[in-house]
Design a protein around this motif. Structure first.
Motif, PDB file in Angstrom:
ATOM      1  N   GLY A   1       0.788  -1.231   0.000  1.00 39.08           N
ATOM      2  CA  GLY A   1       0.000   0.000   0.000  1.00 39.08           C
ATOM      3  C   GLY A   1       0.816   1.276   0.000  1.00 39.08           C
ATOM      4  N   LEU A   2       2.155   1.164  -0.089  1.00 45.27           N
ATOM      5  CA  LEU A   2       2.988   2.368  -0.162  1.00 45.27           C
ATOM      6  C   LEU A   2       3.097   2.799  -1.622  1.00 45.27           C
ATOM      7  N   VAL A   3       2.006   3.387  -2.099  1.00 47.52           N
ATOM      8  CA  VAL A   3       1.897   3.742  -3.510  1.00 47.52           C
ATOM      9  C   VAL A   3       1.717   5.243  -3.665  1.00 47.52           C
ATOM     10  N   ASN A   4       1.970   5.723  -4.875  1.00 46.94           N
ATOM     11  CA  ASN A   4       1.728   7.126  -5.195  1.00 46.94           C
ATOM     12  C   ASN A   4       0.273   7.466  -4.873  1.00 46.94           C
ATOM     13  N   GLY A   5       0.068   8.389  -3.953  1.00 50.92           N
ATOM     14  CA  GLY A   5      -1.282   8.768  -3.544  1.00 50.92           C
ATOM     15  C   GLY A   5      -1.669   8.263  -2.167  1.00 50.92           C
ATOM     16  N   ALA A   6      -0.852   7.386  -1.554  1.00 55.57           N
ATOM     17  CA  ALA A   6      -1.139   6.914  -0.195  1.00 55.57           C
ATOM     18  C   ALA A   6      -1.057   8.085   0.782  1.00 55.57           C
ATOM     19  N   ILE A   7      -2.007   8.157   1.692  1.00 59.90           N
ATOM     20  CA  ILE A   7      -2.124   9.311   2.584  1.00 59.90           C
ATOM     21  C   ILE A   7      -1.871   8.906   4.033  1.00 59.90           C
ATOM     22  N   GLY A   8      -1.207   9.792   4.757  1.00 59.35           N
ATOM     23  CA  GLY A   8      -0.938   9.528   6.164  1.00 59.35           C
ATOM     24  C   GLY A   8      -0.613  10.808   6.915  1.00 59.35           C
ATOM     25  N   THR A   9      -0.128  10.638   8.136  1.00 57.71           N
ATOM     26  CA  THR A   9       0.188  11.775   9.009  1.00 57.71           C
ATOM     27  C   THR A   9       1.606  11.622   9.544  1.00 57.71           C
ATOM     28  N   ILE A  10       2.392  12.688   9.463  1.00 58.43           N
ATOM     29  CA  ILE A  10       3.758  12.667   9.990  1.00 58.43           C
ATOM     30  C   ILE A  10       3.720  12.640  11.520  1.00 58.43           C
ATOM     31  N   THR A  11       4.495  11.714  12.098  1.00 57.93           N
ATOM     32  CA  THR A  11       4.606  11.674  13.561  1.00 57.93           C
ATOM     33  C   THR A  11       5.959  12.201  14.034  1.00 57.93           C
ATOM     34  N   ASP A  12       7.010  12.016  13.213  1.00 56.32           N
ATOM     35  CA  ASP A  12       8.343  12.455  13.612  1.00 56.32           C
ATOM     36  C   ASP A  12       9.196  12.751  12.378  1.00 56.32           C
ATOM     37  N   ILE A  13      10.133  13.691  12.537  1.00 58.52           N
ATOM     38  CA  ILE A  13      11.119  14.011  11.496  1.00 58.52           C
ATOM     39  C   ILE A  13      12.492  13.823  12.142  1.00 58.52           C
ATOM     40  N   LEU A  14      13.275  12.865  11.643  1.00 51.57           N
ATOM     41  CA  LEU A  14      14.524  12.478  12.295  1.00 51.57           C
ATOM     42  C   LEU A  14      15.736  12.857  11.451  1.00 51.57           C
ATOM     43  N   TYR A  15      16.715  13.470  12.107  1.00 50.76           N
ATOM     44  CA  TYR A  15      17.957  13.881  11.454  1.00 50.76           C
ATOM     45  C   TYR A  15      19.134  13.135  12.067  1.00 50.76           C
ATOM     46  N   LYS A  16      20.229  13.067  11.313  1.00 55.98           N
ATOM     47  CA  LYS A  16      21.464  12.528  11.874  1.00 55.98           C
ATOM     48  C   LYS A  16      21.953  13.461  12.976  1.00 55.98           C
ATOM     49  N   GLU A  17      22.680  12.887  13.921  1.00 57.27           N
ATOM     50  CA  GLU A  17      23.172  13.691  15.049  1.00 57.27           C
ATOM     51  C   GLU A  17      24.126  14.781  14.562  1.00 57.27           C
ATOM     52  N   LYS A  18      24.949  14.438  13.552  1.00 54.90           N
ATOM     53  CA  LYS A  18      25.853  15.414  12.964  1.00 54.90           C
ATOM     54  C   LYS A  18      25.403  15.719  11.543  1.00 54.90           C
TER      55      LYS A  18
END
Length: 248
Positions: free
Chosen positions: A105-122
């Motif tokens: 179901g991870l297809v173009n047009g699949a809809i959801g909600t962001i829970t977290d945005i994660l970056y590298k420590e450096k």
């Protein structure tokens, strides 16, 4: 509607789906529905208004480009679904713009909600996050669990390539876009569970209204912004429609 032949009774049927003719409980089922809008100006206004209303820190995510110096100016269609810049925050409603795993179901047009945005420590001189965790509305594959116990899917940056004026270009970016509002043009090919549809003042492209309405499976899946019968009648005067009929 596609050929500009809508009748008064057609319009009356569609008007049963405007807010004032729905119950409060039915209107609530459209709170997370995508708004399909004719113009980019209105789409941008709605999306930015919704983003601000979250009262969350906003990440400005710039894509990484290679090749032609003009690559950063390419639109998302040229870059195969990837935006040059994204503004995202926790709780943003987003749409996947790439087929990552069709079977789950991870297809173009699949809809959801962001829970977290994660970056590298450096940080590595880029604003790209390592992954964005998204809770998808419909997904059948394995998940991670974020700190709040919500099942999520990690969406990492992907690279798309295209032929530019002076050679091959590439864009590395997260394959997400806003899912509060999209243009009718962008909605083509999508099948949505529910949609709030604004047909606008006029039919400035052949099949505009038809394309918007055909994104759902049933009339009960639409909430219309009110429009007049004259709006439907004017479809037949669309120059592009006349050209298409002539070609047919």
């Amino acid at each position: 509607m596609r050929d500009g032949e809508s009748t008064q009774s057609d319009w009356e049927l569609l008007m049963t789906r405007v807010p004032e003719n729905l119950t409060e409980s039915e209107r609530k089922t459209f709170l997370n529905a995508i708004n399909i809008i004719p113009t980019w100006e209105e789409v941008d206004r709605i999306n930015l208004e919704k983003l601000r209303s979250l009262n969350q820190p906003i990440a400005k995510i710039r894509a990484v480009h290679t090749g032609d110096p003009e690559a950063s100016k390419a639109d998302s269609e040229t870059a195969k679904g990837l935006e040059s810049e994204l503004l995202l925050a926790r709780n943003t409603r987003v749409m996947l713009t790439a087929n990552l795993w069709i079977g789950a179901g991870l297809v173009n047009g699949a809809i959801g909600t962001i829970t977290d945005i994660l970056y590298k420590e450096k940080a590595e001189h880029t604003s790209l996050p390592t992954v964005i965790l998204v809770s998808f509305d419909k997904y059948d594959g394995p998940t991670l669990t974020n700190i709040e116990g919500i099942p999520v899917v990690p969406i990492a940056p992907i690279r798309r390539m295209w032929e530019g004026k002076s050679g091959i270009c590439s864009r590395l970016q997260i394959s997400l876009s806003f899912a509060w509002a999209i243009t009718v043009h962008k909605s083509q090919g999508l099948t949505l569970t529910k949609a709030v549809i604004d047909l606008g003042r006029k039919e400035f492209a052949a099949g505009l209204s038809f394309v918007a309405i055909f994104r759902v499976r049933s009339l009960d899946d639409i909430l219309f912004r009110h429009f007049t019968f004259n709006r439907l009648q004017n479809i037949k005067s669309c120059i592009r429609l006349k050209e298409r009929i002539a070609e047919d």
